[in-house]
Motif scaffolding. Structure first.
Motif, PDB file in Angstrom:
ATOM      1  N   ASP A   1      -0.525  21.260   2.643  1.00  0.00           N
ATOM      2  CA  ASP A   1      -1.454  21.693   3.689  1.00  0.00           C
ATOM      3  C   ASP A   1      -2.579  22.506   3.063  1.00  0.00           C
ATOM      4  OD1 ASP A   1      -2.362  21.899   6.269  1.00  0.00           O
ATOM      5  OD2 ASP A   1      -1.250  23.734   6.691  1.00  0.00           O
ATOM      6  N   PRO A   2      -3.828  22.013   3.015  1.00  0.00           N
ATOM      7  CA  PRO A   2      -4.255  20.750   3.586  1.00  0.00           C
ATOM      8  C   PRO A   2      -3.699  19.573   2.788  1.00  0.00           C
ATOM      9  CG  PRO A   2      -6.035  21.701   2.288  1.00  0.00           C
ATOM     10  CD  PRO A   2      -4.932  22.720   2.315  1.00  0.00           C
ATOM     11  N   GLY A   3      -3.660  18.432   3.433  1.00  0.00           N
ATOM     12  CA  GLY A   3      -3.121  17.253   2.759  1.00  0.00           C
ATOM     13  C   GLY A   3      -3.597  15.974   3.428  1.00  0.00           C
ATOM     14  N   TYR A   4      -3.270  14.873   2.801  1.00  0.00           N
ATOM     15  CA  TYR A   4      -3.714  13.544   3.242  1.00  0.00           C
ATOM     16  C   TYR A   4      -3.110  13.251   4.630  1.00  0.00           C
ATOM     17  CZ  TYR A   4      -4.489   8.467   2.509  1.00  0.00           C
ATOM     18  OH  TYR A   4      -4.891   7.164   2.591  1.00  0.00           O
ATOM     19  N   PRO A   5      -3.921  13.213   5.690  1.00  0.00           N
ATOM     20  CA  PRO A   5      -3.351  13.101   7.039  1.00  0.00           C
ATOM     21  C   PRO A   5      -2.407  11.899   7.241  1.00  0.00           C
ATOM     22  CG  PRO A   5      -5.655  13.720   7.175  1.00  0.00           C
ATOM     23  CD  PRO A   5      -5.387  13.391   5.725  1.00  0.00           C
ATOM     24  N   PRO A   6      -2.694  10.718   6.673  1.00  0.00           N
ATOM     25  CA  PRO A   6      -1.761   9.602   6.915  1.00  0.00           C
ATOM     26  C   PRO A   6      -0.333   9.894   6.450  1.00  0.00           C
ATOM     27  CG  PRO A   6      -3.823   8.760   6.048  1.00  0.00           C
ATOM     28  CD  PRO A   6      -3.896  10.260   5.941  1.00  0.00           C
ATOM     29  N   THR A   7      -0.168  10.766   5.442  1.00  0.00           N
ATOM     30  CA  THR A   7       1.195  11.060   4.979  1.00  0.00           C
ATOM     31  C   THR A   7       1.998  11.674   6.105  1.00  0.00           C
ATOM     32  OG1 THR A   7       0.526  11.339   2.687  1.00  0.00           O
ATOM     33  CG2 THR A   7       2.554  12.424   3.332  1.00  0.00           C
ATOM     34  N   ARG A   8       1.462  12.733   6.719  1.00  0.00           N
ATOM     35  CA  ARG A   8       2.273  13.382   7.759  1.00  0.00           C
ATOM     36  C   ARG A   8       2.391  12.514   9.003  1.00  0.00           C
ATOM     37  NH1 ARG A   8      -2.262  16.967   7.045  1.00  0.00           N
ATOM     38  NH2 ARG A   8      -3.549  16.933   8.905  1.00  0.00           N
ATOM     39  N   GLN A   9       1.329  11.738   9.291  1.00  0.00           N
ATOM     40  CA  GLN A   9       1.408  10.854  10.460  1.00  0.00           C
ATOM     41  C   GLN A   9       2.507   9.810  10.250  1.00  0.00           C
ATOM     42  OE1 GLN A   9      -2.669   9.575  10.461  1.00  0.00           O
ATOM     43  NE2 GLN A   9      -3.357  11.302  11.688  1.00  0.00           N
ATOM     44  N   LEU A  10       2.527   9.235   9.053  1.00  0.00           N
ATOM     45  CA  LEU A  10       3.520   8.191   8.802  1.00  0.00           C
ATOM     46  C   LEU A  10       4.940   8.755   8.812  1.00  0.00           C
ATOM     47  CD1 LEU A  10       3.218   5.075   6.893  1.00  0.00           C
ATOM     48  CD2 LEU A  10       5.232   6.414   6.365  1.00  0.00           C
TER      49      LEU A  10
ATOM     50  N   GLY B   1       0.843  -1.199   0.000  1.00  0.00           N
ATOM     51  CA  GLY B   1       0.000   0.000   0.000  1.00  0.00           C
ATOM     52  C   GLY B   1       0.870   1.237   0.000  1.00  0.00           C
ATOM     53  N   TYR B   2       0.221   2.384  -0.185  1.00  0.00           N
ATOM     54  CA  TYR B   2       0.947   3.660  -0.252  1.00  0.00           C
ATOM     55  C   TYR B   2       1.803   3.883   0.988  1.00  0.00           C
ATOM     56  CZ  TYR B   2       1.412   8.681   0.474  1.00  0.00           C
ATOM     57  OH  TYR B   2       1.898   9.931   0.763  1.00  0.00           O
ATOM     58  N   ARG B   3       1.245   3.556   2.146  1.00  0.00           N
ATOM     59  CA  ARG B   3       2.013   3.812   3.374  1.00  0.00           C
ATOM     60  C   ARG B   3       3.286   2.983   3.413  1.00  0.00           C
ATOM     61  NH1 ARG B   3      -3.137   5.119   6.837  1.00  0.00           N
ATOM     62  NH2 ARG B   3      -4.320   4.729   4.964  1.00  0.00           N
ATOM     63  N   ALA B   4       3.176   1.739   2.954  1.00  0.00           N
ATOM     64  CA  ALA B   4       4.372   0.887   2.927  1.00  0.00           C
ATOM     65  C   ALA B   4       5.387   1.463   1.940  1.00  0.00           C
ATOM     66  CB  ALA B   4       3.984  -0.534   2.545  1.00  0.00           C
ATOM     67  N   SER B   5       4.903   2.037   0.832  1.00  0.00           N
ATOM     68  CA  SER B   5       5.821   2.645  -0.140  1.00  0.00           C
ATOM     69  C   SER B   5       6.550   3.821   0.506  1.00  0.00           C
ATOM     70  CB  SER B   5       5.057   3.148  -1.374  1.00  0.00           C
ATOM     71  OG  SER B   5       4.402   2.082  -2.017  1.00  0.00           O
ATOM     72  N   LEU B   6       5.789   4.631   1.255  1.00  0.00           N
ATOM     73  CA  LEU B   6       6.393   5.806   1.898  1.00  0.00           C
ATOM     74  C   LEU B   6       7.396   5.370   2.971  1.00  0.00           C
ATOM     75  CD1 LEU B   6       6.010   8.833   1.589  1.00  0.00           C
ATOM     76  CD2 LEU B   6       4.203   8.766   3.299  1.00  0.00           C
ATOM     77  N   GLN B   7       7.042   4.323   3.659  1.00  0.00           N
ATOM     78  CA  GLN B   7       7.944   3.820   4.705  1.00  0.00           C
ATOM     79  C   GLN B   7       9.248   3.311   4.084  1.00  0.00           C
ATOM     80  OE1 GLN B   7       6.057   0.883   7.101  1.00  0.00           O
ATOM     81  NE2 GLN B   7       7.503   1.127   8.782  1.00  0.00           N
ATOM     82  N   LEU B   8       9.106   2.689   2.920  1.00  0.00           N
ATOM     83  CA  LEU B   8      10.292   2.198   2.204  1.00  0.00           C
ATOM     84  C   LEU B   8      11.207   3.374   1.836  1.00  0.00           C
ATOM     85  CD1 LEU B   8      11.054  -0.645   1.316  1.00  0.00           C
ATOM     86  CD2 LEU B   8       9.929  -0.234  -0.868  1.00  0.00           C
ATOM     87  N   VAL B   9      10.597   4.474   1.395  1.00  0.00           N
ATOM     88  CA  VAL B   9      11.388   5.672   1.059  1.00  0.00           C
ATOM     89  C   VAL B   9      12.115   6.169   2.302  1.00  0.00           C
ATOM     90  CG1 VAL B   9      11.255   8.086   0.296  1.00  0.00           C
ATOM     91  CG2 VAL B   9       9.829   6.356  -0.809  1.00  0.00           C
ATOM     92  N   ALA B  10      11.386   6.230   3.425  1.00  0.00           N
ATOM     93  CA  ALA B  10      12.001   6.726   4.672  1.00  0.00           C
ATOM     94  C   ALA B  10      13.174   5.826   5.068  1.00  0.00           C
ATOM     95  CB  ALA B  10      10.958   6.790   5.780  1.00  0.00           C
ATOM     96  N   LEU B  11      13.001   4.524   4.930  1.00  0.00           N
ATOM     97  CA  LEU B  11      14.058   3.591   5.324  1.00  0.00           C
ATOM     98  C   LEU B  11      15.264   3.676   4.394  1.00  0.00           C
ATOM     99  CD1 LEU B  11      11.987   0.383   6.148  1.00  0.00           C
ATOM    100  CD2 LEU B  11      13.354   1.704   7.758  1.00  0.00           C
TER     101      LEU B  11
ATOM    102  N   ILE C   1      -7.460  -4.893  -1.791  1.00  0.00           N
ATOM    103  CA  ILE C   1      -6.427  -5.704  -2.440  1.00  0.00           C
ATOM    104  C   ILE C   1      -5.057  -5.555  -1.778  1.00  0.00           C
ATOM    105  CG2 ILE C   1      -5.745  -3.974  -4.171  1.00  0.00           C
ATOM    106  CD1 ILE C   1      -5.766  -6.263  -6.224  1.00  0.00           C
ATOM    107  N   ARG C   2      -4.840  -4.430  -1.109  1.00  0.00           N
ATOM    108  CA  ARG C   2      -3.557  -4.085  -0.472  1.00  0.00           C
ATOM    109  C   ARG C   2      -2.372  -4.336  -1.422  1.00  0.00           C
ATOM    110  NH1 ARG C   2      -5.012  -0.698   0.740  1.00  0.00           N
ATOM    111  NH2 ARG C   2      -3.223  -0.084   1.968  1.00  0.00           N
ATOM    112  N   LEU C   3      -2.351  -3.567  -2.453  1.00  0.00           N
ATOM    113  CA  LEU C   3      -1.298  -3.702  -3.457  1.00  0.00           C
ATOM    114  C   LEU C   3      -0.957  -2.318  -4.015  1.00  0.00           C
ATOM    115  CD1 LEU C   3       0.358  -5.906  -4.966  1.00  0.00           C
ATOM    116  CD2 LEU C   3      -1.369  -5.817  -6.754  1.00  0.00           C
ATOM    117  N   ALA C   4       0.313  -1.996  -3.979  1.00  0.00           N
ATOM    118  CA  ALA C   4       0.778  -0.702  -4.486  1.00  0.00           C
ATOM    119  C   ALA C   4       2.198  -0.902  -5.001  1.00  0.00           C
ATOM    120  CB  ALA C   4       0.739   0.343  -3.381  1.00  0.00           C
ATOM    121  N   TYR C   5       2.838   0.177  -5.428  1.00  0.00           N
ATOM    122  CA  TYR C   5       4.209   0.045  -5.927  1.00  0.00           C
ATOM    123  C   TYR C   5       4.904   1.388  -5.881  1.00  0.00           C
ATOM    124  CZ  TYR C   5       1.631   1.646 -10.007  1.00  0.00           C
ATOM    125  OH  TYR C   5       0.797   2.349 -10.832  1.00  0.00           O
ATOM    126  N   LEU C   6       6.207   1.290  -5.907  1.00  0.00           N
ATOM    127  CA  LEU C   6       7.042   2.480  -5.906  1.00  0.00           C
ATOM    128  C   LEU C   6       7.999   2.327  -7.081  1.00  0.00           C
ATOM    129  CD1 LEU C   6       7.654   4.886  -3.941  1.00  0.00           C
ATOM    130  CD2 LEU C   6       9.500   3.477  -3.060  1.00  0.00           C
TER     131      LEU C   6
END
Ligand SMILES: Cc1ncc(COP(=O)(O)O)c(C=O)c1O
Length: 483
Positions: free
Chosen positions: A217-226, A194-204, A334-339
């Motif tokens: 701002d305004p923006g998708y809250p999960p982005t800043r939370q993650l 999913g998108y969050r896992a993709s973002l986490q991969l970038v952070a790592l 489906i929980r499927l995304a990509y980076l």
């Protein structure tokens, strides 16, 4: 220091700034206020000097102080209370550990944003973030699934490959070339859950703890939370009619290491990032060796002309990480995304992808999607949905406006999967959204999507599952009666 002009506090944070330092003056003040909050020298509720008084005291331009205050307020450290002055945010909670980590701004932890992951037990009308569930080609899906199950070998019971099934990675690369103008090879595509896992991969793979990251701002809250949970510091950057205000980002945090943007349809306002802004963003990232995550969650759904090419298609210096998701183009369960990562970063992502096991979506799901794409069902489905959404969008707008009887108007953008209905007054959207939810309509309050103290009141409502005009007309009537 004597603040006789204002009843504000005295603190080392407001001592003279070092004019000869290479750190800009606003940044020195910003860093000092944060450090004083972390040290307990400035406490929640303490009043800070007015920008005018402090500028005079320190002998610097008022704009310098205002810029520092604006940045502190946008991150939740300060609260402007109009005539009553500006204070250290009363809801601020000092960091638990006595280390140098920044304290948590209230918008992020002390008073978490309403849970955008919350879902009603069943799909409700106007629910955001879901495609047309009634129009998914389930028969084709079932046929492909049955074929996979019949042909399964013992080897298919093993772990799936750590970066995704090769057939799926190739199908995604071919699709992106045609549909989004992105020139990439299958080896640059990293499958995730999913998108969050993709973002986490970038952070790592690319970030260090404490790095700053621009967020819309305004923006998708999960982005800043993650990002915050990953140890990064989100810097909310305003958006206007042309999308992310890149020059504001540069003024607020020129040294940010990351910018997360939704260029196709800004989430939640749905305007597109203009071409000059796209160039400015890429120029900044190239000059600063910073990264840009392009969150292209619904870029395919545009109703006037063809979908815009992705920002990644303009990237000549390998700064953009393109995040795609199957949640909107297929279904979110489906929980499927990509980076898609720049060529020079492939090795770094292969390393962390292996450790993190990012491509954890079951092989059966990956295999079905690969076939679905290879046989052309995917492109056909998107085309059908584009047409269906265009119809549902127009029907929803017409019925909603009938119910509203001219009291409010929608401001449709050329793309996206939801409408924005602006309301008079700040934050009046939250009680109204709650009331509508009690009537079985899952609209969202836009004020919950702001990271800063600035808010505009609006309702966000998806039209993708709006199948009857009566639903939208009833919604319009309920809103009108509540104004
Ligand atoms: C702005 C934005 N980005 C990304 C996504 C996709 O998230 P996921 O892949 O976790 O479903 C969504 C889904 O609602 C979204 O609204």
């Amino acid at each position: 220091m004597n603040w006789t002009m204002t009843p504000a506090i005295s603190s080392d944070a407001f001592a003279p700034l070092a004019g000869e330092s290479s750190t800009p003056l606003y940044r020195q003040l910003y860093d000092r206020v944060r450090a004083s909050i972390a040290a307990g020298d400035l406490a929640p509720g303490d009043r800070v000097p007015s920008a005018r008084a402090l500028a005079k005291e320190l002998g610097v331009a008022r704009g310098t102080i205002e810029l520092a205050y604006e940045l502190l307020a946008s991150e939740g450290y300060l609260l402007a209370r109009g005539q009553a002055g500006t204070v250290i945010h009363p809801a601020l909670q000092p960091a638990a550990a006595p280390d140098s980590r920044p304290v948590a701004p209230p918008g992020e932890r002390a008073a978490p944003a309403p849970d955008t992951l919350w879902r009603p037990a069943q799909l409700l009308p106007f629910q955001m973030g879901v495609p047309a569930m009634d129009a998914f080609p389930r028969k084709i899906w079932a046929r492909l699934g049955a074929r996979y199950l019949r042909g399964m070998q013992t080897a298919d019971l093993d772990y799936p490959p750590p970066h995704g099934l090769p057939a799926l990675r190739s199908a995604i690369a071919s699709y992106l070339q045609v549909a989004r103008g992105i020139d990439c090879g299958a080896h640059q595509v990293f499958v995730t859950t999913g998108y969050r896992a993709s973002l986490q991969l970038v952070a790592l793979a690319l970030m260090q703890p404490g790095d700053r990251a621009w967020v819309e701002d305004p923006g998708y809250p999960p982005t800043r939370q993650l990002l915050r949970e990953s140890g990064l510091l989100p810097v909310p950057v305003p958006v206007d009619d042309c999308g992310l205000a890149v020059e504001r980002g540069i003024a607020l945090a020129p040294d940010a290491r990351l910018a997360v943007v939704t260029p196709a349809h800004q989430s939640p306002l749905s305007m597109s990032l203009s071409l000059p802004r796209r160039h400015a963003l890429l120029e900044w990232a190239t000059a600063r060796n910073a990264w840009v995550v392009e969150d292209d969650y619904d870029g395919e759904f545009r109703y006037a002309g063809r979908p815009l090419p992705a920002l990644a298609s303009l990237d000549r210096h390998g700064r953009v990480l393109y995040a795609g998701s199957f949640s909107k183009v297929l279904f979110p369960g489906i929980r499927l995304a990509y980076l898609v990562v720049p060529q020079a970063q492939v090795a770094a992502f292969e390393r962390v992808g292996r450790i993190f096991f990012a491509a954890a979506t079951p092989a059966i799901t990956q295999a079905i999607v690969a076939e679905f794409m290879a046989e052309g069902h995917f492109s056909r489905h998107i085309q059908r949905m584009r047409k269906l959404y265009a119809e549902r969008r127009m029907a929803t707008i017409a019925a909603l406006e009938r119910g509203l009887q001219g009291r409010l108007r929608t401001e449709p953008q050329p793309g996206g999967m939801h409408l924005v209905l602006r309301l008079p007054g700040e934050r009046s959207d939250q009680p109204l959204a709650e009331k509508l939810l009690a009537s079985g309509m899952a609209v969202q309050a836009m004020s919950c999507w702001w990271a800063s103290q600035r808010t505009e009141s609006a309702l966000l409502l998806s039209f993708t599952n709006c199948t009857t005009a009566t639903q939208a007309e009833r919604l319009g009537i309920l809103i009108r009666q509540s104004l």
